[in-house]
Write a protein that holds these residues in place. Structure first.
Motif, PDB file in Angstrom:
ATOM      1  N   ASN A   1      -1.033  -1.457  -5.205  1.00  0.00           N
ATOM      2  CA  ASN A   1      -2.458  -1.640  -4.239  1.00  0.00           C
ATOM      3  C   ASN A   1      -3.530  -2.565  -4.848  1.00  0.00           C
ATOM      4  OD1 ASN A   1      -1.834   0.361  -1.840  1.00  0.00           O
ATOM      5  ND2 ASN A   1      -1.318   1.458  -3.921  1.00  0.00           N
TER       6      ASN A   1
ATOM      7  N   ILE B   1       1.669   2.657  -8.806  1.00  0.00           N
ATOM      8  CA  ILE B   1       0.699   2.747  -7.320  1.00  0.00           C
ATOM      9  C   ILE B   1      -0.481   1.803  -7.658  1.00  0.00           C
ATOM     10  CG2 ILE B   1      -0.590   4.346  -6.108  1.00  0.00           C
ATOM     11  CD1 ILE B   1       1.626   6.597  -6.862  1.00  0.00           C
TER      12      ILE B   1
ATOM     13  N   GLN C   1      -9.058   5.135  -1.085  1.00  0.00           N
ATOM     14  CA  GLN C   1      -8.294   5.880   0.181  1.00  0.00           C
ATOM     15  C   GLN C   1      -8.873   6.743   0.958  1.00  0.00           C
ATOM     16  OE1 GLN C   1      -5.114   4.758   1.000  1.00  0.00           O
ATOM     17  NE2 GLN C   1      -4.554   3.390  -0.878  1.00  0.00           N
TER      18      GLN C   1
ATOM     19  N   TYR D   1      -5.406  -1.875  -7.303  1.00  0.00           N
ATOM     20  CA  TYR D   1      -6.568  -1.159  -7.898  1.00  0.00           C
ATOM     21  C   TYR D   1      -7.028  -1.537  -8.986  1.00  0.00           C
ATOM     22  CZ  TYR D   1      -5.887   1.662  -3.753  1.00  0.00           C
ATOM     23  OH  TYR D   1      -5.813   2.098  -2.421  1.00  0.00           O
TER      24      TYR D   1
ATOM     25  N   PRO E   1      -0.139   6.156  -1.205  1.00  0.00           N
ATOM     26  CA  PRO E   1      -1.533   6.195  -1.454  1.00  0.00           C
ATOM     27  C   PRO E   1      -1.950   7.592  -2.230  1.00  0.00           C
ATOM     28  CG  PRO E   1      -1.412   6.685   0.649  1.00  0.00           C
ATOM     29  CD  PRO E   1       0.058   6.210   0.224  1.00  0.00           C
TER      30      PRO E   1
ATOM     31  N   THR F   1      -3.766  10.639  -1.928  1.00  0.00           N
ATOM     32  CA  THR F   1      -4.399  11.554  -0.922  1.00  0.00           C
ATOM     33  C   THR F   1      -4.604  12.741  -1.093  1.00  0.00           C
ATOM     34  OG1 THR F   1      -2.428  12.250   0.162  1.00  0.00           O
ATOM     35  CG2 THR F   1      -3.108   9.984   0.669  1.00  0.00           C
TER      36      THR F   1
ATOM     37  N   PHE G   1       0.671  -1.269   0.065  1.00  0.00           N
ATOM     38  CA  PHE G   1       0.007  -0.055   0.089  1.00  0.00           C
ATOM     39  C   PHE G   1       0.781   1.261   0.038  1.00  0.00           C
ATOM     40  CE2 PHE G   1      -2.548  -3.492   1.823  1.00  0.00           C
ATOM     41  CZ  PHE G   1      -3.730  -3.382   1.183  1.00  0.00           C
TER      42      PHE G   1
ATOM     43  N   SER H   1      -9.057   5.047  -7.063  1.00  0.00           N
ATOM     44  CA  SER H   1      -8.025   5.074  -5.923  1.00  0.00           C
ATOM     45  C   SER H   1      -8.390   5.991  -4.878  1.00  0.00           C
ATOM     46  CB  SER H   1      -6.443   5.424  -6.683  1.00  0.00           C
ATOM     47  OG  SER H   1      -6.306   4.321  -7.536  1.00  0.00           O
TER      48      SER H   1
END
Length: 370
Positions: A65, A61, A97, A67, A42, A44, A39, A93
């Protein structure tokens, strides 16, 4: 729709089981390293400026993860990935998150059903299928005179819930909206009317590269120039795009696609297509600036606020915020030896109103707060 959702869930469960099995074999010491790798980085609000335009590194990324597997059921690589697929993965994503399950989500536009289908059983999902409906004047919006919203079950609703949504997003939704400033202002006004205080608004715009120039909808610039505290009570989380830097960025993610917008003279039909991404947050509502206290209110019993400033607990920061909200009366006693004079000249709370706040250290014997 149901089959797609079921497939995504089964993939999600398999990934979870695989991770649990790996962690069980490696033991507690390996769990931390596995979580750090699985993870990493992330998406954000704090680092969203790194996602202001599409990059190849974003797919690392997504893959770390899982995704891409959770959303599309397969690994998605930068090679051959179209703009809409990238936008869907970025939006997925961010929701995963940052938006807790059960929150209210509004999608603007209907390029595909993938985001709605994936989240509709875990969130309260709504959609405005025709983004041009947001060009209605504020009067029509507030009077709920247009039927535009569909909920999880696909029902059309006449009433438009204002300040209702925790997250509003769009992906290539504004291409058909007129680009004049009055129309763009109405759209932005209406989005902010629908957005809840503290909610996030994420919008992805397709852009075409022609040489060293970009071609994109003017709504993007309007967001950058007008979605700011000067005009709205919001926090802009994406800085102005470094367009020339993006053109020469070796990490830029693009794909050759046919430009369907009105042809610009001297441009080819197929251009490098990228995604520009913009995020802002609507600030939490503050206390009203204009007072509602009237002279007759001073003769009525009403509350008076007191803040017990605990030492070494961040109280100074709280005090600075309270100065913006209340008429402050400081009531500090620095030494217990001053207790006698402190009590002789104590404040009379009957003289204060609900717009007042008393601040002090009330931890000495004889002056504890009741």
């Amino acid at each position: 729709m149901t089959e797609n959702f079921t497939d995504n869930n089964s993939i999600e469960k398999n990934i979870i089981h695989e991770n649990e099995a790996i962690m069980g074999q490696n033991g507690a010491s390996d769990n931390l390293s596995l979580e750090g790798e699985q993870f990493a980085e992330p998406v954000t609000p704090h680092n969203f400026n790194d996602f202001s335009y599409s990059k190849k590194s974003h797919f690392e990324i997504f893959q770390k993860n899982n995704y891409d597997k959770l959303f599309y059921g397969r690994v998605i690589s930068p090679d051959g990935c179209d703009t809409k697929t990238y936008q869907n993965l970025l939006i997925f994503s961010f929701i995963t998150q940052n938006i807790p399950e059960g929150k209210r989500i509004l999608e603007i536009g209907c390029a595909d059903n993938k985001v709605m289908n994936h989240f509709k059983y875990r969130y309260e999902c709504w959609r405005i299928e025709d983004a041009s409906l947001l060009t209605n004047t504020a009067v029509n919006i507030e009077k709920n005179e247009i039927e535009i919203l569909k909920d999880n079950m696909g029902s059309i609703h006449k009433k438009l819930p204002l300040q209702h949504f925790d997250f509003i997003f769009s992906g290539s939704a504004f291409e058909q909206i007129p680009e004049d400033k009055p129309t763009l202002k109405i759209v932005l006004d209406n989005i902010n009317r629908l957005l809840k205080p503290g909610g996030y608004s994420l919008h992805c715009f397709p852009g075409a590269i022609s040489g060293i120039h970009f071609v994109y909808h003017r709504m993007l610039n309007f967001f950058f120039n007008n979605s700011a505290p000067l005009y709205y009570n919001v926090q802009q989380l994406t800085e102005l795009l470094p367009l020339q830097k993006a053109v020469t960025d070796p990490d830029l993610q693009f794909i050759y696609e046919e430009v369907k917008r009105e042809k610009v003279s001297g441009m080819d039909s197929y251009l490098k297509m990228v995604s520009f991404n913009f995020l802002y947050r609507k600030n939490i509502s503050e206390l009203a600036v204009k007072t509602e206290i009237r002279p007759e209110h001073y003769f009525r019993k009403q509350p008076c606020y007191a803040f017990h400033h605990l030492m070494k607990c961040g109280g100074t920061s709280v005090k600075e915020i309270l100065q913006e909200w209340f008429n402050i009366k400081y009531d500090y006693i620095e030494d217990s030896d001053d207790l006698y004079s402190f009590l002789n000249y104590r404040l009379k709370t009957a003289n204060f109103t609900g717009e007042s706040c008393i601040i002090g250290h009330f931890q000495f014997d004889g002056i504890y707060l009741h």
